[in-house]
Design a protein around this motif. Structure first.
Motif, PDB file in Angstrom:
ATOM      1  N   ALA A 155       0.821  -1.211   0.000  1.00  0.00           N
ATOM      2  CA  ALA A 155       0.000   0.000   0.000  1.00  0.00           C
ATOM      3  C   ALA A 155       0.855   1.261   0.000  1.00  0.00           C
ATOM      4  N   HIS A 156       1.957   1.232   0.699  1.00  0.00           N
ATOM      5  CA  HIS A 156       2.828   2.409   0.773  1.00  0.00           C
ATOM      6  C   HIS A 156       3.388   2.744  -0.603  1.00  0.00           C
ATOM      7  N   GLY A 157       3.872   1.728  -1.318  1.00  0.00           N
ATOM      8  CA  GLY A 157       4.399   1.957  -2.660  1.00  0.00           C
ATOM      9  C   GLY A 157       3.330   2.419  -3.631  1.00  0.00           C
ATOM     10  N   LEU A 158       2.150   1.818  -3.538  1.00  0.00           N
ATOM     11  CA  LEU A 158       1.059   2.209  -4.436  1.00  0.00           C
ATOM     12  C   LEU A 158       0.622   3.646  -4.185  1.00  0.00           C
ATOM     13  N   ALA A 159       0.559   4.040  -2.924  1.00  0.00           N
ATOM     14  CA  ALA A 159       0.126   5.397  -2.591  1.00  0.00           C
ATOM     15  C   ALA A 159       1.107   6.432  -3.130  1.00  0.00           C
ATOM     16  N   TRP A 160       2.398   6.188  -2.935  1.00  0.00           N
ATOM     17  CA  TRP A 160       3.405   7.129  -3.437  1.00  0.00           C
ATOM     18  C   TRP A 160       3.431   7.164  -4.967  1.00  0.00           C
ATOM     19  N   SER A 161       3.266   6.014  -5.587  1.00  0.00           N
ATOM     20  CA  SER A 161       3.233   5.968  -7.051  1.00  0.00           C
ATOM     21  C   SER A 161       2.024   6.728  -7.594  1.00  0.00           C
ATOM     22  N   TYR A 162       0.885   6.557  -6.942  1.00  0.00           N
ATOM     23  CA  TYR A 162      -0.342   7.241  -7.348  1.00  0.00           C
ATOM     24  C   TYR A 162      -0.188   8.755  -7.210  1.00  0.00           C
ATOM     25  N   TYR A 163       0.470   9.173  -6.139  1.00  0.00           N
ATOM     26  CA  TYR A 163       0.669  10.610  -5.915  1.00  0.00           C
ATOM     27  C   TYR A 163       1.675  11.204  -6.903  1.00  0.00           C
ATOM     28  N   ILE A 164       2.843  10.599  -7.003  1.00  0.00           N
ATOM     29  CA  ILE A 164       3.902  11.160  -7.846  1.00  0.00           C
ATOM     30  C   ILE A 164       3.564  11.034  -9.330  1.00  0.00           C
ATOM     31  N   GLY A 165       3.008   9.896  -9.718  1.00  0.00           N
ATOM     32  CA  GLY A 165       2.757   9.657 -11.134  1.00  0.00           C
ATOM     33  C   GLY A 165       1.446  10.185 -11.658  1.00  0.00           C
ATOM     34  N   TYR A 166       0.563  10.645 -10.756  1.00  0.00           N
ATOM     35  CA  TYR A 166      -0.754  11.080 -11.238  1.00  0.00           C
ATOM     36  C   TYR A 166      -1.270  12.315 -10.517  1.00  0.00           C
TER      37      TYR A 166
END
Length: 380
Positions: A155-166
């Motif tokens: 979840a931590h990786g997905l949240a950061w990816s969602y924030y930075i990439g989108y």
């Protein structure tokens, strides 16, 4: 409500309770025997523990030694990964020093040395016995704590990816794109002071491609102008957001920019793939951690402040126990909490509404609270 189920960050309760038990044990020993004897016994037990742990770590190093070429490239790195020299260095030094002092005091006492060797052998046997039969494996709670504190969760990786990439790309440009859409379409109200992206976070991780099928009171209204950004070698990569009409129980329309948090789809697919070894309960916990992590990230993001609202909800219920309009009710509750929204009849055009923007058919809904609220506190 169900938001009480959102896991809080882990604290230091285990450490403080351990310190309390240590003090209680020492107090009991202090009133039971001489202080000199207590110190000797504590130092001896610590010595045995450090030696035993060192032996165990050296056994683990024998496995890591095989991976030096592929994982570590260095003997020293492999040794440090197994023994954690920086963390356990004080214990190793303490053990060596105490062992030296024991030999200095008892170097002529062969019986003592034999007794010491016996105690070390017994301690190693018992400790390694527990390790081999997995009694010393970390508990699920310990694994969860390690993952959370070191940010190892999916979840931590997905949240950061969602924030930075989108989100970091589209949220700062949201207001500008809304103005362009209002200028082009002429049929969306301008009286809404602050447009936000409403992000749906279902804890079941069930992402529906068409919101209309999820709830009949949700209707697609239109797409905002695309945001085109050069990204990862893709020229003019396109990002879209959609406006939806939300109908309440009186068939009045409420407009909002709405979408699911798409990374939750990955969690759902993982739980349905046997090779991922990801259970339904793990998926649910990761969804909650995704929400809490994303909330923390966005609340600390200056450029995104005031342009989002997270809508977590629990839809993982048995059939028949969830209302068919549960989603619209949840969304409208969040819209009402924003303090201001514009309501227009279904077939009213922008030209008609501009002549009488505050008529009886068109109302400007204002929060009951007269006190202004900071944008940061309005983010869910």
């Amino acid at each position: 409500m169900f938001l009480d189920d959102i896991p809080l960050p882990r604290g230091n309760a285990a450490i403080w309770s351990s310190i309390t038990v240590m003090l209680a044990s020492f107090t009991y020993m202090f009133f039971s025997t001489e202080v000199k004897f207590i110190v000797q016994e504590i130092m001896f037990q610590l010595f045995l523990s450090f030696v035993t742990i060192s032996v165990l770590k050296l056994c683990e190093f024998l496995e890591e030694y095989r991976h030096i070429p592929s994982r570590y490239k260095s003997y020293w790195k492999a040794l440090n990964a197994s023994l954690d020299l920086k963390k356990n260095g004080c214990g190793v030094v303490f053990s060596a020093l105490f062992y030296y002092l024991l030999l200095e005091c008892k170097n002529e006492d062969i019986g003592f040395l034999r007794s010491l060797a016996w105690e070390i052998s017994l301690s190693c046997f018992c400790y390694l016995f527990l390790k081999v039969f997995r009694f010393l494996d970390p508990t699920p709670a310990e694994i969860s704590e390690i993952c959370e504190k070191n940010h190892f969760n999916v979840a931590h990786g997905l949240a950061w990816s969602y924030y930075i990439g989108y989100l970091k790309l589209i949220l700062p440009n949201l207001e500008e794109r809304i103005k362009k859409y209002q200028h082009i379409s002429k049929n969306i109200p301008e009286y809404k002071k602050k447009w936000k992206l409403y992000i749906l976070i279902p804890f079941s991780c069930k992402i529906h491609d068409k919101l209309e099928k999820m709830d009949s009171r949700i209707k697609f209204f239109g797409n905002l102008p695309e945001l085109c950004v050069d990204r990862a070698g893709i020229k003019a990569r396109s990002y879209k957001n959609s406006i939806y009409s939300i109908y309440d129980q009186k068939d009045k329309i409420h407009y909002c920019i709405l979408e699911y948090a798409t990374p939750l789809r990955s969690l759902f697919e993982m739980s349905n793939d046997a090779t991922a070894a990801f259970s339904k309960e793990q998926r649910r916990q990761q969804a909650k951690l995704f929400y809490s992590t994303l909330k923390t990230i966005l609340n600390n993001s200056v450029e995104c402040t005031g342009y989002f609202r997270l809508i977590p909800y629990d839809d993982d219920l048995e059939e028949g126990k969830i209302d068919s309009h549960f989603l619209t009710t949840t969304i409208l509750d969040h819209m009402q909490q924003e303090g201001m929204e514009y309501i227009v009849p279904e077939q009213t055009t922008w030209e008609e509404s501009s002549n009488d923007s505050l008529s009886s058919e068109e109302q400007l809904m204002i929060s009951k609270s007269d006190d202004p609220q900071p944008l940061q506190s309005m983010n869910y």
